[in-house]
Design a protein around this motif. Sequence first.
Motif, PDB file in Angstrom:
ATOM      1  N   GLN A   6     -16.027 -66.321 -75.675  1.00 37.95           N
ATOM      2  CA  GLN A   6     -15.336 -65.925 -74.219  1.00 37.95           C
ATOM      3  C   GLN A   6     -15.461 -66.947 -73.982  1.00 37.95           C
ATOM      4  O   GLN A   6     -13.915 -67.487 -73.181  1.00 37.95           O
ATOM      5  CB  GLN A   6     -16.848 -65.702 -73.603  1.00 37.95           C
ATOM      6  CG  GLN A   6     -17.193 -64.057 -73.905  1.00 37.95           C
ATOM      7  CD  GLN A   6     -18.438 -63.696 -73.763  1.00 37.95           C
ATOM      8  OE1 GLN A   6     -19.025 -63.849 -73.054  1.00 37.95           O
ATOM      9  NE2 GLN A   6     -18.439 -62.275 -74.531  1.00 37.95           N
ATOM     10  N   PHE A   7     -15.876 -68.358 -73.982  1.00 37.09           N
ATOM     11  CA  PHE A   7     -15.973 -69.727 -73.131  1.00 37.09           C
ATOM     12  C   PHE A   7     -14.584 -69.578 -73.642  1.00 37.09           C
ATOM     13  O   PHE A   7     -13.652 -70.942 -72.824  1.00 37.09           O
ATOM     14  CB  PHE A   7     -16.831 -70.088 -73.528  1.00 37.09           C
ATOM     15  CG  PHE A   7     -16.805 -71.750 -72.837  1.00 37.09           C
ATOM     16  CD1 PHE A   7     -16.833 -72.412 -73.175  1.00 37.09           C
ATOM     17  CD2 PHE A   7     -16.793 -71.561 -71.389  1.00 37.09           C
ATOM     18  CE1 PHE A   7     -16.752 -73.652 -71.458  1.00 37.09           C
ATOM     19  CE2 PHE A   7     -16.817 -72.190 -70.477  1.00 37.09           C
ATOM     20  CZ  PHE A   7     -16.845 -72.947 -70.367  1.00 37.09           C
ATOM     21  N   LYS A   8     -14.254 -70.274 -75.275  1.00 37.53           N
ATOM     22  CA  LYS A   8     -12.789 -70.347 -75.181  1.00 37.53           C
ATOM     23  C   LYS A   8     -12.090 -69.419 -74.736  1.00 37.53           C
ATOM     24  O   LYS A   8     -10.306 -69.925 -74.850  1.00 37.53           O
ATOM     25  CB  LYS A   8     -12.633 -70.112 -77.361  1.00 37.53           C
ATOM     26  CG  LYS A   8     -11.739 -70.886 -77.455  1.00 37.53           C
ATOM     27  CD  LYS A   8     -11.787 -71.313 -79.142  1.00 37.53           C
ATOM     28  CE  LYS A   8     -12.045 -69.823 -79.812  1.00 37.53           C
ATOM     29  NZ  LYS A   8     -11.449 -69.839 -80.760  1.00 37.53           N
ATOM     30  N   ASN A   9     -11.464 -68.553 -74.973  1.00 36.40           N
ATOM     31  CA  ASN A   9     -11.179 -67.425 -74.279  1.00 36.40           C
ATOM     32  C   ASN A   9     -11.054 -67.649 -72.311  1.00 36.40           C
ATOM     33  O   ASN A   9      -9.491 -68.054 -72.445  1.00 36.40           O
ATOM     34  CB  ASN A   9     -11.082 -66.716 -74.318  1.00 36.40           C
ATOM     35  CG  ASN A   9     -11.258 -65.768 -75.598  1.00 36.40           C
ATOM     36  OD1 ASN A   9     -10.382 -66.426 -76.713  1.00 36.40           O
ATOM     37  ND2 ASN A   9     -11.605 -64.427 -76.262  1.00 36.40           N
ATOM     38  N   ILE A  10     -11.553 -68.180 -72.033  1.00 36.54           N
ATOM     39  CA  ILE A  10     -11.774 -68.001 -70.634  1.00 36.54           C
ATOM     40  C   ILE A  10     -10.769 -69.859 -70.285  1.00 36.54           C
ATOM     41  O   ILE A  10      -9.802 -69.880 -69.649  1.00 36.54           O
ATOM     42  CB  ILE A  10     -12.627 -68.780 -70.182  1.00 36.54           C
ATOM     43  CG1 ILE A  10     -13.689 -67.036 -70.285  1.00 36.54           C
ATOM     44  CG2 ILE A  10     -12.809 -69.581 -68.503  1.00 36.54           C
ATOM     45  CD1 ILE A  10     -15.254 -67.328 -70.542  1.00 36.54           C
ATOM     46  N   MET A  11     -11.196 -70.702 -71.304  1.00 38.81           N
ATOM     47  CA  MET A  11     -10.508 -72.142 -71.514  1.00 38.81           C
ATOM     48  C   MET A  11      -9.513 -71.987 -71.609  1.00 38.81           C
ATOM     49  O   MET A  11      -8.341 -72.612 -71.059  1.00 38.81           O
ATOM     50  CB  MET A  11     -11.661 -72.985 -72.511  1.00 38.81           C
ATOM     51  CG  MET A  11     -13.630 -73.196 -71.882  1.00 38.81           C
ATOM     52  SD  MET A  11     -13.187 -74.325 -70.432  1.00 38.81           S
ATOM     53  CE  MET A  11     -12.549 -75.663 -70.898  1.00 38.81           C
ATOM     54  N   HIS A  12      -9.060 -71.309 -72.425  1.00 35.31           N
ATOM     55  CA  HIS A  12      -7.567 -70.821 -72.556  1.00 35.31           C
ATOM     56  C   HIS A  12      -6.349 -70.458 -71.420  1.00 35.31           C
ATOM     57  O   HIS A  12      -5.461 -71.007 -71.290  1.00 35.31           O
ATOM     58  CB  HIS A  12      -7.193 -69.997 -74.280  1.00 35.31           C
ATOM     59  CG  HIS A  12      -6.080 -69.915 -74.310  1.00 35.31           C
ATOM     60  ND1 HIS A  12      -5.224 -70.977 -75.004  1.00 35.31           N
ATOM     61  CD2 HIS A  12      -5.181 -68.941 -74.385  1.00 35.31           C
ATOM     62  CE1 HIS A  12      -3.966 -70.530 -75.042  1.00 35.31           C
ATOM     63  NE2 HIS A  12      -4.447 -68.987 -74.971  1.00 35.31           N
ATOM     64  N   ARG A  13      -6.741 -69.249 -71.146  1.00 35.72           N
ATOM     65  CA  ARG A  13      -7.036 -68.538 -70.522  1.00 35.72           C
ATOM     66  C   ARG A  13      -6.193 -69.464 -68.842  1.00 35.72           C
ATOM     67  O   ARG A  13      -5.362 -69.632 -68.111  1.00 35.72           O
ATOM     68  CB  ARG A  13      -7.228 -66.944 -69.917  1.00 35.72           C
ATOM     69  CG  ARG A  13      -7.342 -65.687 -70.591  1.00 35.72           C
ATOM     70  CD  ARG A  13      -7.548 -65.246 -70.427  1.00 35.72           C
ATOM     71  NE  ARG A  13      -8.003 -64.035 -72.040  1.00 35.72           N
ATOM     72  CZ  ARG A  13      -8.589 -63.011 -71.858  1.00 35.72           C
ATOM     73  NH1 ARG A  13      -9.763 -62.900 -71.327  1.00 35.72           N
ATOM     74  NH2 ARG A  13      -8.800 -62.355 -73.176  1.00 35.72           N
ATOM     75  N   LYS A  14      -7.188 -70.295 -68.817  1.00 34.26           N
ATOM     76  CA  LYS A  14      -7.070 -71.116 -67.665  1.00 34.26           C
ATOM     77  C   LYS A  14      -6.168 -72.176 -67.679  1.00 34.26           C
ATOM     78  O   LYS A  14      -5.696 -72.991 -66.468  1.00 34.26           O
ATOM     79  CB  LYS A  14      -8.323 -71.847 -66.822  1.00 34.26           C
ATOM     80  CG  LYS A  14      -9.369 -71.137 -66.464  1.00 34.26           C
ATOM     81  CD  LYS A  14     -10.837 -72.297 -66.033  1.00 34.26           C
ATOM     82  CE  LYS A  14     -11.427 -71.099 -65.357  1.00 34.26           C
ATOM     83  NZ  LYS A  14     -12.525 -71.440 -65.174  1.00 34.26           N
ATOM     84  N   LYS A 218     -18.895 -70.676 -63.866  1.00 30.49           N
ATOM     85  CA  LYS A 218     -18.745 -71.485 -62.285  1.00 30.49           C
ATOM     86  C   LYS A 218     -19.146 -72.915 -63.277  1.00 30.49           C
ATOM     87  O   LYS A 218     -19.107 -74.590 -62.692  1.00 30.49           O
ATOM     88  CB  LYS A 218     -18.513 -70.989 -60.734  1.00 30.49           C
ATOM     89  CG  LYS A 218     -17.610 -70.204 -60.494  1.00 30.49           C
ATOM     90  CD  LYS A 218     -18.154 -70.249 -58.962  1.00 30.49           C
ATOM     91  CE  LYS A 218     -16.279 -69.707 -59.191  1.00 30.49           C
ATOM     92  NZ  LYS A 218     -16.731 -68.928 -57.152  1.00 30.49           N
ATOM     93  N   LEU A 219     -20.503 -72.638 -63.045  1.00 29.98           N
ATOM     94  CA  LEU A 219     -21.925 -73.730 -63.349  1.00 29.98           C
ATOM     95  C   LEU A 219     -21.288 -74.086 -64.725  1.00 29.98           C
ATOM     96  O   LEU A 219     -20.831 -75.843 -64.986  1.00 29.98           O
ATOM     97  CB  LEU A 219     -22.839 -73.383 -63.816  1.00 29.98           C
ATOM     98  CG  LEU A 219     -24.804 -73.518 -64.104  1.00 29.98           C
ATOM     99  CD1 LEU A 219     -24.457 -75.083 -63.461  1.00 29.98           C
ATOM    100  CD2 LEU A 219     -25.240 -73.216 -64.349  1.00 29.98           C
ATOM    101  N   MET A 220     -20.987 -73.536 -65.400  1.00 27.14           N
ATOM    102  CA  MET A 220     -19.965 -74.131 -66.918  1.00 27.14           C
ATOM    103  C   MET A 220     -19.133 -75.057 -66.757  1.00 27.14           C
ATOM    104  O   MET A 220     -19.443 -76.653 -67.020  1.00 27.14           O
ATOM    105  CB  MET A 220     -20.018 -72.861 -68.265  1.00 27.14           C
ATOM    106  CG  MET A 220     -21.000 -72.238 -68.461  1.00 27.14           C
ATOM    107  SD  MET A 220     -22.568 -72.702 -69.665  1.00 27.14           S
ATOM    108  CE  MET A 220     -21.208 -72.994 -70.793  1.00 27.14           C
ATOM    109  N   ASP A 221     -18.235 -74.629 -65.618  1.00 23.47           N
ATOM    110  CA  ASP A 221     -16.983 -75.179 -65.670  1.00 23.47           C
ATOM    111  C   ASP A 221     -17.710 -77.115 -65.299  1.00 23.47           C
ATOM    112  O   ASP A 221     -16.864 -77.765 -65.603  1.00 23.47           O
ATOM    113  CB  ASP A 221     -16.023 -74.895 -64.617  1.00 23.47           C
ATOM    114  CG  ASP A 221     -15.099 -73.990 -65.397  1.00 23.47           C
ATOM    115  OD1 ASP A 221     -14.784 -74.051 -66.887  1.00 23.47           O
ATOM    116  OD2 ASP A 221     -15.025 -72.972 -64.698  1.00 23.47           O
ATOM    117  N   ALA A 222     -18.429 -76.884 -64.134  1.00 16.64           N
ATOM    118  CA  ALA A 222     -18.760 -78.355 -63.686  1.00 16.64           C
ATOM    119  C   ALA A 222     -19.350 -79.124 -64.362  1.00 16.64           C
ATOM    120  O   ALA A 222     -19.266 -80.164 -64.019  1.00 16.64           O
ATOM    121  CB  ALA A 222     -19.738 -77.871 -62.231  1.00 16.64           C
TER     122      ALA A 222
END
Length: 248
Positions: A6-14, A218-222
């Motif tokens: 999930q996190f890998k997909n999120i990073m990719h989509r951004k 948002k916490l993970m991104d920060a």
Amino acid sequence: MAGHSQFKNIMHRKGRQDAVRAKLFSKLGREITVAAKMGMADPDMNPRLRLAIQAAKAQSMPKENIERAIKKAEGGDTENYEAIRYEGYGPGGAAVIVEALTDNRNRTASAVRSYFTKSGGALGETGSVGFMFDRVGEIVFPTKVGDADKVLEAAIEAGADDVVSDEEGHVVTCAFESLGEVSDALTKALGEPESVKAIWKPQTRTALDEDKAASMLKLMDALEDDDDVQNVFSNFEVSDDVMAKLTV
């Protein structure tokens, strides 16, 4: 596997791959420098440095970058970095472990605490959530190296503990202490992995609804964006339906 995918997909989509990659190289280089400074500059005689170099190579970090990071330690002009682990709870009670390398403990602690607070979470004492995770080695291979049976056979032969295969690739886990040996054996059998690293693997997962998931991401991104933070681990889980809404 769910949280990883999930996190890998999120990073990719951004569309943040390039920026993330540059920051990743910087963090990998820092780990190499610290490892080389703490022990010998020869990876054969320094397990931590060997693992740091393996992790860097798995991310296609250029050879000259790796050599520069080692030479920085040999020159003795590098900052004195301290390894610190922070633990706490994010939105919805999800457990979070943060690993940092810092030359200013107060700066890093203040920043990490602020990220937790702004997300509705809370930073706790060391050990407050660590008991909910297992320290293991993780080696990730792309699907092109072979099917699930081939990877499983190679993993068993290499002394790994588990393999999870899906359409995104193969995730091999092993004892933390044997990560270097297992990684070497699998590389010979399957080719270069996508990543080699020590992780905190959650024993159980905490499901988050849409609002809590948005705050958690948002916490993970920060945390990931902070230069002092090397790695972030969490036991949060988000359903495919919620993830689809958050990544539209």
